[in-house]
Design a protein around this motif. Structure first.
Motif, PDB file in Angstrom:
ATOM      1  N   LYS A  35       0.812  -1.329  -0.056  1.00 20.30           N
ATOM      2  CA  LYS A  35       0.007   0.066   0.004  1.00 20.30           C
ATOM      3  C   LYS A  35       0.767   1.602  -0.087  1.00 20.30           C
ATOM      4  N   ARG A  36       2.112   1.166  -0.945  1.00 19.59           N
ATOM      5  CA  ARG A  36       3.030   2.773  -0.384  1.00 19.59           C
ATOM      6  C   ARG A  36       3.159   3.358  -1.410  1.00 19.59           C
ATOM      7  N   HIS A  37       2.667   2.382  -2.816  1.00 18.23           N
ATOM      8  CA  HIS A  37       3.033   2.685  -4.018  1.00 18.23           C
ATOM      9  C   HIS A  37       2.097   2.542  -4.842  1.00 18.23           C
ATOM     10  N   LEU A  38       1.902   2.881  -6.327  1.00 16.14           N
ATOM     11  CA  LEU A  38       1.688   1.714  -7.517  1.00 16.14           C
ATOM     12  C   LEU A  38       0.345   1.946  -7.066  1.00 16.14           C
ATOM     13  N   LEU A  39      -0.466   2.489  -6.411  1.00 13.99           N
ATOM     14  CA  LEU A  39      -1.704   2.178  -5.558  1.00 13.99           C
ATOM     15  C   LEU A  39      -2.753   2.613  -6.917  1.00 13.99           C
ATOM     16  N   LYS A  66      -7.302  -1.290  -1.426  1.00 14.12           N
ATOM     17  CA  LYS A  66      -6.880  -0.658  -0.691  1.00 14.12           C
ATOM     18  C   LYS A  66      -7.151  -0.420   1.071  1.00 14.12           C
ATOM     19  N   VAL A  67      -9.151  -0.686   1.098  1.00 15.78           N
ATOM     20  CA  VAL A  67      -9.823  -0.499   2.098  1.00 15.78           C
ATOM     21  C   VAL A  67      -8.964  -1.651   2.999  1.00 15.78           C
ATOM     22  N   LYS A  68      -8.824  -2.856   2.417  1.00 16.67           N
ATOM     23  CA  LYS A  68      -8.339  -4.136   2.795  1.00 16.67           C
ATOM     24  C   LYS A  68      -7.022  -3.711   3.452  1.00 16.67           C
ATOM     25  N   LYS A  69      -6.359  -3.455   3.176  1.00 16.86           N
ATOM     26  CA  LYS A  69      -4.927  -3.414   3.631  1.00 16.86           C
ATOM     27  C   LYS A  69      -4.306  -1.800   5.265  1.00 16.86           C
TER      28      LYS A  69
END
Length: 69
Positions: free
Chosen positions: A29-33, A41-44
């Motif tokens: 969840k740091r880059h390439l989102l 993304k919500v789950k992470k």
């Protein structure tokens, strides 16, 4: 007897709880989102416990921060 040094990379990635468990952030969840789905993304966002098999290694690298039961 020399001091036992804390692994600084481990200290940044893990936090020891009061009960002695280790908490960690999820990966990915740091880059390439922009190409990841909103649902993934919500789950992470959730913080997870470290697996019992890896907990021994994490505690060994954080000698001064181990909470004993």
């Amino acid at each position: 007897m020399p001091k036992i040094k804390t692994s600084k990379t481990t200290a940044k990635r893990f936090k020891i709880t009061a009960s002695g468990k280790a908490r960690r952030e999820q990966v990915g969840k740091r880059h390439l989102l922009e190409h990841k789905s909103a649902n993934s993304k919500v789950k992470k966002r959730k913080v997870l416990n470290v697996a019992d098999a890896d907990l021994v290694l994490v505690r060994r690298m954080l000698p001064g921060q181990v909470a004993y039961k």
